[in-house]
Design an enzyme around this catalytic site. Structure first.
Site, short mmCIF file in Angstrom:
data_model
loop_
_atom_site.label_atom_id
_atom_site.label_comp_id
_atom_site.label_asym_id
_atom_site.label_seq_id
_atom_site.Cartn_x
_atom_site.Cartn_y
_atom_site.Cartn_z
N LYS A 1 0.84 -1.19 0.00
CA LYS A 1 0.00 0.00 0.00
C LYS A 1 0.89 1.25 0.00
CE LYS A 1 -3.99 -1.78 2.60
NZ LYS A 1 -5.02 -1.57 1.56
N ARG B 1 -10.43 -11.50 1.71
CA ARG B 1 -11.28 -12.56 1.13
C ARG B 1 -10.58 -13.91 1.16
NH1 ARG B 1 -11.62 -9.18 -4.36
NH2 ARG B 1 -11.34 -7.54 -2.80
N1 BES Z 1 -8.21 -3.74 4.27
C1 BES Z 1 -8.37 -3.29 2.95
C2 BES Z 1 -9.67 -2.53 2.71
C3 BES Z 1 -9.80 -1.23 3.45
C4 BES Z 1 -9.40 -0.05 2.86
C5 BES Z 1 -10.38 -1.19 4.70
C6 BES Z 1 -9.54 1.14 3.53
C7 BES Z 1 -10.53 0.01 5.38
C8 BES Z 1 -10.10 1.18 4.79
C9 BES Z 1 -8.36 -4.48 2.00
O1 BES Z 1 -7.58 -5.56 2.39
C10 BES Z 1 -7.81 -4.00 0.70
O2 BES Z 1 -6.67 -3.63 0.67
N2 BES Z 1 -8.63 -4.02 -0.34
C11 BES Z 1 -8.22 -3.58 -1.63
C12 BES Z 1 -8.76 -4.57 -2.63
C13 BES Z 1 -8.23 -4.36 -4.01
C14 BES Z 1 -6.75 -4.68 -4.06
C15 BES Z 1 -9.00 -5.23 -4.96
C16 BES Z 1 -8.79 -2.20 -1.85
O3 BES Z 1 -9.92 -1.94 -1.39
O4 BES Z 1 -8.12 -1.37 -2.42
MN MN Z 2 -5.57 -5.36 1.75
#
Ligand code: BES
Ligand code: MN
Ligand code: ZN
Length: 490
Positions: A267, A341
């Site tokens: 990230k 997931r």
């Molecule tokens: N934990 C994150 C989602 C999230 C983002 C929760 C902001 C709370 C605040 C999750 O694991 C994630 O990183 N999701 C990605 C999925 C994508 C790579 C398809 C996302 O939402 O960007």
């Molecule tokens: Mn994630």
């Protein structure tokens, strides 16, 4: 841990109003009627309460609001809080009154003369929920003192009995908030599992599966997420068996990513610290289980949480890796940041295989896309069962926890097709929270009523909400507790 508000109920003692220290609160109806205690406070203050009730200021007052008269003459108290409430307030109005009182209370002792105004127990819940403060990591000079409140009512025993189960649920909410607020260097997978195991004291049966056991069960999907971390992955099962022996339980499943760096699909730095709350789903499951145990719920519920840390390292999962789930389906990991997931797939499958539940509800801070869609006002609700979804939405509405139904469908599922495995773990940018839900649905067995709650936007917020100070909200504990009370304990 938290800053708990000690709340007790007592008989109405009008003479105590003059001498009570700290803050005194009395109730005036929206149309300006004073009850016995408000009249006594009015007499002590030489008519200040009646002047307020007759004023333009009171015309604008809404049920649940508080107007403070500071340093009232004729009273020992530092403040007289005048609460606007009808004699028979709604649950929400009563709770908001408690919240408003908690907001002005500080560390002062509060004496609320509620008399025969209904729903004093809901005022108590509002007071409790809003008095929460996560002060564990502030040094003592900053740490607030625990505060206390006495609520004077015409029937203290009845109010006390009505408040007990509500304050048990509040304890569950605090447990969730503490877990979600806790930084990841302290709340490791091991520490998380320990805090859950400690709940055996409350009568829950708690079992912790380690990596070797999960390996044996074939949980290659879950294990692939934690393999880059020094913290071992764990699956914790909490069972509350307060219902009829042998009745199939409701299963609650939570995403417990104690920290989500994104893994090799790292990230960006800005805001990454927020990913300490990525165990929010597991936190809610834990809070509900605690509430059920504390109020000795007459229901069978099993809570399962997958605890992992998503870290980049020399042995972390790579984009392009193919992993095998406990179900047997293979998954091409396109993006290691779509890890929630992968965890849930195996925990959900295990929940159904091991417990044959009557229904399954999973909770996860699953997608940023959910925040784009619904902001911080509503969690996204996905379901394969209109009855269960309807019951949940009703419970959430009754508890003031925002929840909004979202669609599922074959076209979304098609977006998960992989050329080399049974599916890939991302569906692309469009409909990101829906394709995540579709992924999960592939791990729901035929005939199992299921709800997926994406709580990315509501688990942790940057400004105060109706019942919570900023930070972890505990969203979902009240709604799920009510769903269980309404549908399993009736
Ligand atoms: N934990 C994150 C989602 C999230 C983002 C929760 C902001 C709370 C605040 C999750 O694991 C994630 O990183 N999701 C990605 C999925 C994508 C790579 C398809 C996302 O939402 O960007
Ligand atoms: Mn994630
Ligand atoms: Zn995540």
């Amino acid at each position: 841990m938290t800053t708990p508000q000690t709340i007790r109920f007592a008989d109405v003692d009008l003479d105590a109003l003059a001498s009570a220290e700290g803050r005194v609160a009395v109730i005036v109806t929206p149309d300006g009627k004073l009850d016995q205690a408000a009249r006594r406070a009015n007499r002590l203050t030489k008519g200040a309460v009646a002047r307020l009730a007759d004023s333009k200021r009171w015309d604008k007052a809404k049920p649940g609001q508080v107007v403070t008269l500071a340093m009232p003459a004729g009273m020992a108290a530092e403040a007289l809080d005048v609460v606007c409430l009808p004699r028979r307030p709604s649950v929400d109005e009563a709770r908001r009154a408690g919240v408003a009182l908690a907001k002005v209370q500080g560390d002062a002792t509060l004496t609320l003369a509620a008399g025969s105004t209904a729903r004093a127990e809901q005022v108590a819940l509002g007071l409790a929920l809003r008095a929460y403060d996560f002060a564990d990591h502030r040094t003592s000079k900053d740490a607030p003192d625990p505060c206390s409140a006495t609520i004077m009512v015409s029937k203290p025993d009845e109010a006390e009995a009505a408040a007990a189960p509500l304050l048990a649920v509040a304890e569950g909410v605090f447990f969730t908030r503490d877990l979600v607020n806790e930084p990841a260097n302290i709340l490791t997978t091991t520490e998380f599992a320990k805090r859950l195991s400690d709940m055996e004291k409350l009568g829950l049966k708690v079992e912790v599966l380690d990596e070797a056991e999960m390996e044996k069960l074939g949980m290659g999907s879950l294990l692939s997420v934690g393999q880059g971390s020094d913290s071992p992955s764990k699956l914790v099962v909490m069972r509350w068996e307060g219902g009829t022996k042998g009745d199939a339980p409701l299963a609650l499943v939570g995403k417990g990513v104690v920290f989500d760096t994104g893994g090799i699909s790292l990230k960006p730095a800005a805001g990454m610290e927020d990913m300490t709350m990525d165990m929010g789903g597991a936190g809610v499951v834990a809070g509900v289980m605690r509430a059920l145990a504390l109020r000795k719920a007459k229901a069978n519920v099993v809570g399962l949480v997958g605890l992992v840390e998503n870290m980049p390292s020399g042995n972390a999962t790579r984009p392009g890796d193919v992993v095998k789930s406990m179900k047997g389906d293979t998954i091409e990991v396109i993006n290691t940041d779509a890890e929630g997931r992968l965890v849930l797939a195996d925990v959900m499958w295990y929940a159904q295989e091991a417990f044959k539940p009557r229904g399954m509800i999973d909770l996860a801070t699953l997608t940023g896309a959910c925040i784009i869609a619904l902001g911080h006002e509503n969690a996204a609700v996905f379901s394969n069962d209109d009855t269960l979804a309807g019951q949940f939405l009703k419970a959430a509405d009754a508890e003031g926890e925002g929840a909004w139904r979202m669609p599922l469908g074959q076209a979304y599922d098609d977006m998960l097709k992989s050329p080399i495995a049974d599916m890939k773990n991302v569906g692309g940018r469009p409909a990101g929270s829906i394709t995540a839900a579709q992924f999960l649905q592939r791990f729901v067995q035929e005939g199992c009523p299921w709800i997926h709650l994406d709580i990315a936007g509501v688990a942790h917020v940057k400004s105060d909400t109706a019942y919570a100070p900023k930070g972890a909200t505990g969203w979902g504990v009240l709604a799920l507790n009510r769903l269980i009370a309404d549908t399993l304990e009736g």
